[in-house]
Design an enzyme around this catalytic site. Structure first.
Site, short mmCIF file in Angstrom:
data_model
loop_
_atom_site.label_atom_id
_atom_site.label_comp_id
_atom_site.label_asym_id
_atom_site.label_seq_id
_atom_site.Cartn_x
_atom_site.Cartn_y
_atom_site.Cartn_z
N LYS A 148 35.76 39.70 49.60
CA LYS A 148 36.53 40.82 50.16
C LYS A 148 36.55 40.78 51.69
CE LYS A 148 38.01 42.75 46.39
NZ LYS A 148 39.46 42.88 46.10
N ASN B 218 46.72 43.14 44.51
CA ASN B 218 45.68 44.08 44.07
C ASN B 218 44.71 43.47 43.06
OD1 ASN B 218 44.58 46.83 43.05
ND2 ASN B 218 45.62 45.96 41.25
N TYR C 155 31.01 39.01 45.85
CA TYR C 155 32.10 39.99 46.01
C TYR C 155 32.32 40.28 47.51
CZ TYR C 155 34.90 44.16 44.98
OH TYR C 155 35.92 45.09 44.90
N VAL D 18 46.94 35.40 38.86
CA VAL D 18 47.05 35.17 40.30
C VAL D 18 46.35 33.90 40.77
CG1 VAL D 18 47.38 37.62 40.88
CG2 VAL D 18 45.05 36.67 40.84
N SER E 41 38.09 46.04 50.02
CA SER E 41 37.02 46.88 49.47
C SER E 41 36.16 47.35 50.63
CB SER E 41 36.17 46.02 48.52
OG SER E 41 34.92 46.61 48.27
P1 NAI Z 1 40.79 47.31 37.03
O1 NAI Z 1 39.84 46.47 36.26
O2 NAI Z 1 41.10 48.67 36.53
O3 NAI Z 1 42.15 46.53 37.24
C1 NAI Z 1 42.19 45.18 37.62
C2 NAI Z 1 43.43 44.55 37.04
O4 NAI Z 1 43.51 43.21 37.52
C3 NAI Z 1 43.39 44.46 35.50
O5 NAI Z 1 44.60 44.93 34.95
C4 NAI Z 1 43.19 42.98 35.21
O6 NAI Z 1 43.79 42.55 34.01
C5 NAI Z 1 43.86 42.38 36.45
N1 NAI Z 1 43.41 41.00 36.70
C6 NAI Z 1 42.15 40.52 36.70
N2 NAI Z 1 42.15 39.21 36.93
C7 NAI Z 1 43.45 38.85 37.10
C8 NAI Z 1 44.11 37.63 37.36
N3 NAI Z 1 43.43 36.48 37.49
N4 NAI Z 1 45.45 37.62 37.48
C9 NAI Z 1 46.16 38.77 37.32
N5 NAI Z 1 45.60 39.95 37.05
C10 NAI Z 1 44.26 39.99 36.94
O7 NAI Z 1 40.17 47.36 38.49
P2 NAI Z 1 40.54 48.17 39.82
O8 NAI Z 1 39.33 48.91 40.20
O9 NAI Z 1 41.81 48.87 39.68
O10 NAI Z 1 40.68 46.95 40.83
C11 NAI Z 1 41.84 46.70 41.60
C12 NAI Z 1 41.41 46.15 42.96
O11 NAI Z 1 40.67 47.14 43.66
C13 NAI Z 1 40.51 44.91 42.88
O12 NAI Z 1 40.92 43.99 43.87
C14 NAI Z 1 39.14 45.47 43.21
O13 NAI Z 1 38.28 44.51 43.76
C15 NAI Z 1 39.50 46.55 44.21
N6 NAI Z 1 38.48 47.57 44.42
C16 NAI Z 1 38.08 48.38 43.39
C17 NAI Z 1 37.10 49.33 43.62
C18 NAI Z 1 36.59 50.23 42.55
O14 NAI Z 1 35.56 50.90 42.74
N7 NAI Z 1 37.26 50.33 41.41
C19 NAI Z 1 36.48 49.50 44.96
C20 NAI Z 1 37.00 48.60 45.94
C21 NAI Z 1 37.97 47.68 45.68
#
Ligand code: NAI
Length: 253
Positions: A158, A88, A154, A63, A141
């Site tokens: 966000k 996402n 972060y 991204v 977030s």
């Molecule tokens: P996750 O680590 O399970 O999934 C994140 C995905 O994004 C991974 O598949 C990774 O390969 C992909 N990714 C990372 N950098 C990338 C890039 N440059 N281009 C394309 N893909 C990329 O994490 P999760 O928790 O599912 O995170 C998803 C979203 O939710 C994020 O934006 C995170 O900040 C947000 N979030 C997560 C929380 C949590 O407690 N898990 C709480 C609040 C927000």
């Protein structure tokens, strides 16, 4: 089905919230464009959805690369149209005080969490405006609405996602395009695991975290995906510029 005949592109869909969203959207009849920087993980998700009878395809996409984002979005929009984009993909960073945080960490977080969302909006908007409809859901977030200690980079990123989305809602609304943010609390994904791994006792840290929540537990990716589905779908046809907090009540007390 709530997304029948709709095409939805999801970033970071190989894992966690993105993956759960891809599964949820497929259940609701969408053609799902799974994208991720992780090609093995992303391919596996698209294959799994296709095995269940859904229409899904994988495109490798970092991204932070605006040109690549435009190329993927243009190709998808030309072939199918583009009804929904879920920005996402995101990253975190080890907890550290602002003055101890390296510029390289700050810049990396800004690149993925802010520029990544910007790139997605930049690529999708011309198509959505031209077709006269579209729904963008950006994943923020709790750090979009709260300043988290030792998470300044972060929180910076966000907070920007939420306000970028508001600007977009105001700007693109006249063209029939809606934009919203989902603001999850701590959710059981690999990102959370990475965050906990930096604590002395990760399991104790997880339990302490869960106790802070009125529901006495953390969220799961499917609960966040349900909120994303609502905002993406026509059920939210008069909802735009909104930040939907999904945190089990944490931020209210
Ligand atoms: P996750 O680590 O399970 O999934 C994140 C995905 O994004 C991974 O598949 C990774 O390969 C992909 N990714 C990372 N950098 C990338 C890039 N440059 N281009 C394309 N893909 C990329 O994490 P999760 O928790 O599912 O995170 C998803 C979203 O939710 C994020 O934006 C995170 O900040 C947000 N979030 C997560 C929380 C949590 O407690 N898990 C709480 C609040 C927000």
């Amino acid at each position: 089905m709530r997304l029948e005949d709709e095409t939805a592109l999801i970033t970071g869909a190989a894992s966690g919230i993105g993956r759960a969203t891809a599964e949820r959207f497929a259940d609701e009849g969408a053609r799902v464009i799974v994208t991720d920087i992780d090609s093995n993980g992303g391919e596996a998700v698209a294959d799994e959805l296709a095995d269940k009878g859904a229409t899904a395809e994988f495109h490798e996409l970092d991204v932070t690369d605006g040109e690549e984002f435009h190329a993927v979005v243009d190709a998808v929009a030309e072939e199918y149209g583009l009804d929904i984009v879920v920005n996402n993909a995101g990253t975190g960073h080890p907890s550290s005080r602002l003055e101890d945080t390296d510029d390289s960490i700050r810049d990396f977080v800004i690149d993925v969490n802010i520029k990544g969302v910007w790139n997605g909006c930049h690529a999708a908007l011309p198509h959505m405006k031209e077709q006269g409809h579209g729904s963008i859901v950006n994943v923020g977030s709790l750090a979009s609405i709260l300043g988290l200690p030792k998470q300044a980079a972060y929180s910076l990123s966000k907070g920007a996602v939420l306000n970028l989305t508001r600007a977009l809602a105001a700007e693109a609304g006249p063209y029939g395009v809606r934009a919203n943010t989902v603001c999850p609390g701590f959710t059981d994904t690999s990102l959370l695991e990475q965050y906990l791994a930096t604590e002395d006792d990760p399991e104790a840290a997880r339990e302490a975290m869960a106790k802070e929540y009125p529901l006495k537990r953390l969220g799961n990716p499917e609960e966040i995906a349900d909120a994303i589905l609502f905002l993406a779908s026509d059920e939210a046809s008069f909802v735009s510029g909104h930040g939907l907090v999904v945190d089990g009540g944490f931020s209210t007390c």
